[in-house]
Design a protein around this motif. Structure first.
Motif, PDB file in Angstrom:
ATOM      1  N   GLY A 137       0.763  -1.400   0.127  1.00 37.89           N
ATOM      2  CA  GLY A 137       0.048  -0.122   0.074  1.00 37.89           C
ATOM      3  C   GLY A 137       0.679   1.138   0.009  1.00 37.89           C
ATOM      4  O   GLY A 137       0.435   2.346   0.071  1.00 37.89           O
ATOM      5  N   ASN A 138       2.189   1.102   0.015  1.00 39.30           N
ATOM      6  CA  ASN A 138       3.203   2.288   0.336  1.00 39.30           C
ATOM      7  C   ASN A 138       4.280   2.119  -0.392  1.00 39.30           C
ATOM      8  O   ASN A 138       4.695   0.992  -0.457  1.00 39.30           O
ATOM      9  CB  ASN A 138       3.227   2.671   1.564  1.00 39.30           C
ATOM     10  CG  ASN A 138       1.916   2.966   2.452  1.00 39.30           C
ATOM     11  OD1 ASN A 138       1.825   4.224   2.413  1.00 39.30           O
ATOM     12  ND2 ASN A 138       1.326   1.927   3.104  1.00 39.30           N
ATOM     13  N   ALA A 139       4.970   2.959  -1.012  1.00 41.23           N
ATOM     14  CA  ALA A 139       6.073   3.231  -1.612  1.00 41.23           C
ATOM     15  C   ALA A 139       6.933   4.557  -1.788  1.00 41.23           C
ATOM     16  O   ALA A 139       6.031   5.578  -2.032  1.00 41.23           O
ATOM     17  CB  ALA A 139       6.406   2.262  -3.034  1.00 41.23           C
ATOM     18  N   LEU A 140       7.969   4.727  -1.682  1.00 41.42           N
ATOM     19  CA  LEU A 140       8.806   6.108  -1.957  1.00 41.42           C
ATOM     20  C   LEU A 140       9.499   5.805  -3.228  1.00 41.42           C
ATOM     21  O   LEU A 140      10.366   4.961  -3.417  1.00 41.42           O
ATOM     22  CB  LEU A 140       9.608   6.320  -0.732  1.00 41.42           C
ATOM     23  CG  LEU A 140      10.139   7.731  -0.762  1.00 41.42           C
ATOM     24  CD1 LEU A 140       9.284   8.751  -0.813  1.00 41.42           C
ATOM     25  CD2 LEU A 140      11.103   7.734   0.546  1.00 41.42           C
ATOM     26  N   LEU A 141       9.190   6.763  -4.146  1.00 43.80           N
ATOM     27  CA  LEU A 141      10.001   6.837  -5.363  1.00 43.80           C
ATOM     28  C   LEU A 141      10.725   8.134  -5.527  1.00 43.80           C
ATOM     29  O   LEU A 141      10.388   9.192  -5.032  1.00 43.80           O
ATOM     30  CB  LEU A 141       9.033   6.881  -6.580  1.00 43.80           C
ATOM     31  CG  LEU A 141       9.451   6.797  -7.901  1.00 43.80           C
ATOM     32  CD1 LEU A 141      10.313   5.326  -8.100  1.00 43.80           C
ATOM     33  CD2 LEU A 141       8.691   6.792  -8.940  1.00 43.80           C
ATOM     34  N   TYR A 142      11.978   8.171  -5.927  1.00 45.68           N
ATOM     35  CA  TYR A 142      12.841   9.240  -6.209  1.00 45.68           C
ATOM     36  C   TYR A 142      13.470   9.177  -7.755  1.00 45.68           C
ATOM     37  O   TYR A 142      13.989   8.387  -7.981  1.00 45.68           O
ATOM     38  CB  TYR A 142      14.035   9.177  -5.060  1.00 45.68           C
ATOM     39  CG  TYR A 142      15.011  10.444  -5.222  1.00 45.68           C
ATOM     40  CD1 TYR A 142      14.843  11.587  -5.093  1.00 45.68           C
ATOM     41  CD2 TYR A 142      16.319  10.017  -5.554  1.00 45.68           C
ATOM     42  CE1 TYR A 142      15.452  12.795  -5.481  1.00 45.68           C
ATOM     43  CE2 TYR A 142      17.298  11.098  -5.855  1.00 45.68           C
ATOM     44  CZ  TYR A 142      16.794  12.500  -5.611  1.00 45.68           C
ATOM     45  OH  TYR A 142      17.676  13.501  -5.982  1.00 45.68           O
ATOM     46  N   VAL A 143      13.149  10.479  -8.220  1.00 46.00           N
ATOM     47  CA  VAL A 143      13.632  10.424  -9.585  1.00 46.00           C
ATOM     48  C   VAL A 143      14.890  11.532  -9.531  1.00 46.00           C
ATOM     49  O   VAL A 143      14.721  12.783  -9.326  1.00 46.00           O
ATOM     50  CB  VAL A 143      12.715  10.847 -10.582  1.00 46.00           C
ATOM     51  CG1 VAL A 143      13.283  11.346 -11.950  1.00 46.00           C
ATOM     52  CG2 VAL A 143      11.442  10.204 -10.404  1.00 46.00           C
ATOM     53  N   PRO A 144      16.092  11.139  -9.690  1.00 46.89           N
ATOM     54  CA  PRO A 144      17.286  12.132  -9.534  1.00 46.89           C
ATOM     55  C   PRO A 144      17.367  13.069 -10.833  1.00 46.89           C
ATOM     56  O   PRO A 144      16.813  12.732 -11.861  1.00 46.89           O
ATOM     57  CB  PRO A 144      18.515  11.117  -9.571  1.00 46.89           C
ATOM     58  CG  PRO A 144      18.075   9.922 -10.085  1.00 46.89           C
ATOM     59  CD  PRO A 144      16.478   9.687 -10.003  1.00 46.89           C
ATOM     60  N   VAL A 145      17.976  14.163 -10.420  1.00 47.21           N
ATOM     61  CA  VAL A 145      18.150  15.236 -11.580  1.00 47.21           C
ATOM     62  C   VAL A 145      19.053  14.793 -12.644  1.00 47.21           C
ATOM     63  O   VAL A 145      19.363  15.435 -13.607  1.00 47.21           O
ATOM     64  CB  VAL A 145      18.376  16.419 -10.698  1.00 47.21           C
ATOM     65  CG1 VAL A 145      19.797  16.611 -10.350  1.00 47.21           C
ATOM     66  CG2 VAL A 145      17.843  17.626 -11.743  1.00 47.21           C
ATOM     67  N   ASP A 146      20.014  14.096 -12.303  1.00 45.94           N
ATOM     68  CA  ASP A 146      21.248  13.584 -13.189  1.00 45.94           C
ATOM     69  C   ASP A 146      20.820  12.537 -14.152  1.00 45.94           C
ATOM     70  O   ASP A 146      21.638  11.890 -14.864  1.00 45.94           O
ATOM     71  CB  ASP A 146      22.340  13.141 -12.392  1.00 45.94           C
ATOM     72  CG  ASP A 146      22.207  11.854 -11.656  1.00 45.94           C
ATOM     73  OD1 ASP A 146      20.943  11.468 -11.502  1.00 45.94           O
ATOM     74  OD2 ASP A 146      23.070  11.306 -11.070  1.00 45.94           O
ATOM     75  N   ARG A 147      19.592  12.258 -14.342  1.00 49.83           N
ATOM     76  CA  ARG A 147      18.931  11.271 -15.420  1.00 49.83           C
ATOM     77  C   ARG A 147      19.523   9.683 -14.919  1.00 49.83           C
ATOM     78  O   ARG A 147      19.365   8.883 -15.994  1.00 49.83           O
ATOM     79  CB  ARG A 147      19.272  11.505 -16.922  1.00 49.83           C
ATOM     80  CG  ARG A 147      18.821  13.112 -17.052  1.00 49.83           C
ATOM     81  CD  ARG A 147      19.005  13.313 -18.601  1.00 49.83           C
ATOM     82  NE  ARG A 147      18.425  14.556 -19.137  1.00 49.83           N
ATOM     83  CZ  ARG A 147      17.814  14.494 -20.294  1.00 49.83           C
ATOM     84  NH1 ARG A 147      17.447  13.580 -21.040  1.00 49.83           N
ATOM     85  NH2 ARG A 147      17.166  15.728 -20.532  1.00 49.83           N
ATOM     86  N   ILE A 398      13.698  18.753 -15.345  1.00 52.94           N
ATOM     87  CA  ILE A 398      14.856  18.141 -15.686  1.00 52.94           C
ATOM     88  C   ILE A 398      15.245  18.520 -17.073  1.00 52.94           C
ATOM     89  O   ILE A 398      16.187  18.975 -17.534  1.00 52.94           O
ATOM     90  CB  ILE A 398      15.064  16.879 -15.552  1.00 52.94           C
ATOM     91  CG1 ILE A 398      15.023  16.288 -14.167  1.00 52.94           C
ATOM     92  CG2 ILE A 398      16.234  16.024 -16.095  1.00 52.94           C
ATOM     93  CD1 ILE A 398      14.881  14.981 -13.680  1.00 52.94           C
ATOM     94  N   LEU A 399      14.309  18.533 -18.000  1.00 52.27           N
ATOM     95  CA  LEU A 399      14.400  19.018 -19.554  1.00 52.27           C
ATOM     96  C   LEU A 399      14.743  20.472 -19.437  1.00 52.27           C
ATOM     97  O   LEU A 399      15.544  20.805 -20.438  1.00 52.27           O
ATOM     98  CB  LEU A 399      13.149  18.761 -20.284  1.00 52.27           C
ATOM     99  CG  LEU A 399      12.697  17.096 -20.347  1.00 52.27           C
ATOM    100  CD1 LEU A 399      11.292  16.805 -21.243  1.00 52.27           C
ATOM    101  CD2 LEU A 399      14.012  16.453 -21.245  1.00 52.27           C
ATOM    102  N   GLN A 400      13.883  21.309 -18.803  1.00 55.11           N
ATOM    103  CA  GLN A 400      14.272  22.631 -18.841  1.00 55.11           C
ATOM    104  C   GLN A 400      15.564  22.883 -18.238  1.00 55.11           C
ATOM    105  O   GLN A 400      16.313  23.853 -18.800  1.00 55.11           O
ATOM    106  CB  GLN A 400      13.180  23.194 -18.186  1.00 55.11           C
ATOM    107  CG  GLN A 400      11.841  23.419 -18.643  1.00 55.11           C
ATOM    108  CD  GLN A 400      10.818  24.077 -17.908  1.00 55.11           C
ATOM    109  OE1 GLN A 400      10.913  24.536 -16.559  1.00 55.11           O
ATOM    110  NE2 GLN A 400       9.627  23.779 -18.331  1.00 55.11           N
ATOM    111  N   ARG A 401      16.103  22.248 -17.034  1.00 55.91           N
ATOM    112  CA  ARG A 401      17.327  22.464 -16.744  1.00 55.91           C
ATOM    113  C   ARG A 401      18.657  21.913 -17.654  1.00 55.91           C
ATOM    114  O   ARG A 401      19.677  22.673 -17.643  1.00 55.91           O
ATOM    115  CB  ARG A 401      17.592  21.606 -15.242  1.00 55.91           C
ATOM    116  CG  ARG A 401      18.838  21.561 -14.544  1.00 55.91           C
ATOM    117  CD  ARG A 401      18.705  20.791 -13.399  1.00 55.91           C
ATOM    118  NE  ARG A 401      20.062  20.589 -12.819  1.00 55.91           N
ATOM    119  CZ  ARG A 401      20.857  19.763 -12.941  1.00 55.91           C
ATOM    120  NH1 ARG A 401      20.706  18.646 -14.150  1.00 55.91           N
ATOM    121  NH2 ARG A 401      22.217  19.857 -12.350  1.00 55.91           N
ATOM    122  N   ASP A 402      18.363  20.942 -18.495  1.00 56.32           N
ATOM    123  CA  ASP A 402      19.316  20.525 -19.167  1.00 56.32           C
ATOM    124  C   ASP A 402      19.000  21.311 -20.755  1.00 56.32           C
ATOM    125  O   ASP A 402      19.859  20.999 -21.803  1.00 56.32           O
ATOM    126  CB  ASP A 402      19.280  19.293 -19.534  1.00 56.32           C
ATOM    127  CG  ASP A 402      19.508  18.290 -18.335  1.00 56.32           C
ATOM    128  OD1 ASP A 402      20.131  18.734 -17.463  1.00 56.32           O
ATOM    129  OD2 ASP A 402      19.032  17.255 -18.323  1.00 56.32           O
TER     130      ASP A 402
END
Length: 521
Positions: A137-147, A398-402
């Protein structure tokens, strides 16, 4: 570059303080895992060498994997973007651009977002995340900025606090890392003892503290209560890479409820029935012969006899021990079949929900599939708000940052086009199709030409299926009128050809007129 700050509290201490409210949710998740996929949510102290207890049935694991795979394809279709950038015609006019031109440019940005998902190997992580949502019922997801590839954390690896709207307010992640994976500068700064000559070094406890401060989400890592150099980072709350996901949101609770928890009664009952039937089958398959003392045959001779061999004795004095419980366990088998059918419905295992009959119509299967999709309508709402929408915002950041995407105005809003919205589009298409079929069945095929126009029907179907640039597929009224006029002219010309040919043939085949006699001859 984020400024380095000194944390006000130890991340390790904060993790210990927030672990107590999570214990009930964690124990429930571990119980769900034992009945479905053992080891998905391990107990304390388990590692790669721990032997997990196996259930007596595999339907639970099959249901979880099927539902997770079904959701993965629905939420993140491999052949289309899961979100698009929407803009109103008035907003496009304010930008000084034509609406179609703006939409075409936004569609290219949405395509880049879809390519981001494919290029960063997100799908395996999303699949594992959905499995944990179904079971725990729970999970933690992290999307890093370095792709780099996103990270997923189990319920036993993190703690969170939410605000009154369910948004992430604070969280702490606890993970164990081999000291060899740390940089030399990190080991030195955080006082990590490591000897390269000893490969079995003690694992290092790493704590990641996530704090929302106003509209900014800040995070940093600690080892031995020392901030890891270069681990600080921050982003706006709308563009953060931290996503605390839930299967079903529980008002007033920091954690969600699992799909398995809602059907735990059927899973427990099926486990008991499967255990009883397997144990019965083991006992029933044991063959034991009883020989009366007056049978006039030696037991050793009977056991050593080959097939077709003759022995002297009384056959009625030899019997095979049988377990007279077949009728009783037939009831257990019937109950187990009913439990499997209910679980197949609940987990959208359509192969187990179609009735066993000689003739099952396509309409029956379609209606059943539509009913199964409607069951998860509420789940789509939660996943759309907590997974899809934050994910597309993070990808755009991320796309705008790159410098791969321009700065997007505030009037442009990301819109999810899969999941619950896709179900709504399918419902619209089905209603339109069934309406047309009913009209034809009642008044005949000619009624369609009288009550509707093909171009409008095509546009409505295109909108239901999410087809873009439909204007390039449908001819304009002027083009249709021009083609009709050209066709009428061609038809008139073709119809005049036989008459012209006949006239020419008559002239050629007519006899010459006799010469008139000269007067006065």
């Amino acid at each position: 570059m984020a400024e380095k700050t000194t944390p006000a509290v130890s991340a390790k201490l904060r993790y210990a303080q927030l672990s107590q409210p999570r214990n009930t949710v964690l124990e429930r998740a571990r119980s769900n895992s034992e009945l479905t996929i053992p080891g998905l949510v391990p107990v304390d102290g388990q590692d790669a060498n721990t032997a997990f207890s196996q259930p007596y049935q595999s339907l639970g694991a099959r249901c979880v994997n099927n539902l997770a795979a079904w959701l993965l394809v629905t939420l993140f279709p491999p052949d289309q973007s899961f979100a698009r950038l929407s803009i109103h015609e008035d907003a496009a006019a304010e930008l000084g651009e034509n609406l179609s031109v703006v939409r075409e440019a936004l569609a290219r940005i949405s395509t880049k977002a879809m390519q981001f998902v494919e290029s960063t190997a997100c799908r395996p992580i999303f699949m594992e995340t959905l499995r944990h949502l179904v079971v725990a019922g729970n999970a933690l997801l992290y999307v890093p900025v370095d792709r780099s590839t996103p990270r997923m954390y189990r319920i036993d690896q993190y703690v969170v606090i939410r605000d009154e709207y369910g948004k992430l307010l604070e969280g702490v992640v606890h993970e164990k890392i081999n000291p060899a994976a740390l940089a030399e500068a990190t080991r030195t700064a955080c006082k990590v003892e490591w000897d390269p000559a000893k490969p079995s070094s003690k694992m290092v406890d790493v704590y990641t503290h996530i704090v929302r401060e106003g509209d900014t989400v800040r995070h940093y890592q600690q080892i031995n209560d020392i901030v890891v150099p270069g681990s600080e980072g921050q982003a706006s709350a709308e563009q953060t890479g931290w996503m605390a996901l839930r299967w079903q949101a529980v008002p007033g609770s920091d954690y969600g409820r699992a799909h398995v928890s809602e059907y735990i009664g059927d899973l427990v009952s099926l486990e008991d029935c499967s255990k009883a039937m397997i144990q019965f089958a083991a006992v029933a398959s044991r063959i034991v012969h009883l020989v009366e003392p007056m049978a006039m045959v030696e037991i050793d001779d009977l056991a050593a006899a080959d097939t077709g061999e003759f022995l002297s004795g009384y056959g009625d004095k030899i019997k095979t021990l049988q377990l007279e419980k077949s009728q009783d366990f037939a009831i257990t088998n019937t109950v187990a079949e009913r439990l499997e059918l209910r679980l197949s419905h609940a987990f959208m295992l359509q192969s187990g929900t179609v009735r066993n009959a000689d003739r099952v119509t396509a309409e029956e299967i379609r209606a059943m599939a539509q009913e199964l999709e409607n069951v998860l309508g509420g789940v789509y709402t939660v996943l759309s708000a907590e997974l899809q929408l934050p994910l597309i915002k993070r990808i755009l950041y991320i796309l705008q940052r790159d410098s791969e995407a321009p700065e997007i105005p505030e009037s442009v809003k990301p819109t999810i086009v899969t999941g619950f919205e896709a179900m709504g589009r399918n419902h619209s298409a089905n209603k339109l199709r069934m309406w047309a079929q009913d009209m034809v069945s009642m008044y005949g095929p000619e009624v369609i030409k009288e009550i509707t126009e093909a171009t409008e029907v095509g546009r409505r179907f295109a909108d239901s299926y999410g087809i873009e640039a439909v204007d390039q597929l449908i001819k304009t009224a002027e083009a249709v009128q021009s083609e009709q006029q050209a066709g009428m002219m061609n038809s008139a010309a073709m119809s005049a050809v036989p008459q012209l040919a006949k006239g020419m043939a008559d002239v050629i085949s007519a006899p010459d007129e006799p010469a008139q006699p000269m007067q006065g001859a």
